[in-house]
Design an enzyme around this catalytic site. Sequence first.
Site, PDB file in Angstrom:
ATOM      1  N   HIS A   1     -37.338  41.338  12.330  1.00 20.17           N
ATOM      2  CA  HIS A   1     -36.766  41.439  13.687  1.00 20.17           C
ATOM      3  C   HIS A   1     -35.673  40.381  13.829  1.00 20.17           C
ATOM      4  O   HIS A   1     -35.802  39.262  13.309  1.00 20.17           O
ATOM      5  CB  HIS A   1     -37.866  41.226  14.733  1.00 20.17           C
TER       6      HIS A   1
ATOM      7  N   GLU B   1     -31.527  47.940  15.568  1.00 24.23           N
ATOM      8  CA  GLU B   1     -31.472  47.180  16.808  1.00 24.23           C
ATOM      9  C   GLU B   1     -30.220  46.315  16.805  1.00 24.23           C
ATOM     10  O   GLU B   1     -30.232  45.219  16.208  1.00 24.23           O
ATOM     11  CB  GLU B   1     -32.698  46.268  16.939  1.00 24.23           C
TER      12      GLU B   1
END
Length: 245
Positions: free
Chosen positions: A93, A161
Amino acid sequence: MNKTILAANWKMYLNEDTSIDFVKKMNSNRESFSKSEVILFPSHTCISQVQDNIDIENIKLGMQDCDINTKGAYTGAVSIHSLSGIDFCIVGHSERRLLYNESDESVKNKLETVINSNVGAILCVGETKEQKNDNNTFNVIDAQLSILPKDTINGLTIAYEPVWSIGSGDLPSNEYIEDVLSYIKNKLKSLYSDEIVEKINLLYGGSVDKDSVNRLLEVELIDGFLIGSASADFESFKAIAEKLS
Ligand code: 13P
């Protein structure tokens, strides 16, 4: 058609009490979640409480991160083997990459740990605002995907993302997302057989909420969403789930 994946990355938004409260509300509103494949990513410390309190079949659970090592003298680290009933683990992430200095090399090692533990890996990729403005999006994605093993892989999901869209309310256009996801798909096709690529789901993450989800659902290559703040608020998560058909 497969159900749309709703991966709820609760980050550090909820504690034990609010996590339990959230899943109890899900239990009382189960019909709202029947059209999606929900994966909840609570804080590590809340996972077993969520497991004990969720009463809806097929809700999956994941870790937001795990240590590269699975056992030993690693103070404060959390092994993927220390929790039972885990279906997925998020790897790479951008908050881990940027705030905790995770390099592509450590993301690679973590991915290996997750895959070798027979847990589904959600590998996050995405460019910063600066990289986007320098027209470097595809180079960045390419480098982030270069850690993938060649020839074969099991249980992989890729989440695109864009870092500049996370928590900002600033969303890429559908065309932009489609271009990046096509790029990712082609990269996967260069590594793996069609049969393997077919099984790799593509998620979009960054400022997904009950309003933006409508137009994001028009992007054909999107199999689901990795949602941050809007997934930690029950009413807004429910509203997103209810938009799915
Ligand atoms: P937001 O939905 O809060 O923008 O966060 C996205 C994200 O980082 C999910 O992993």
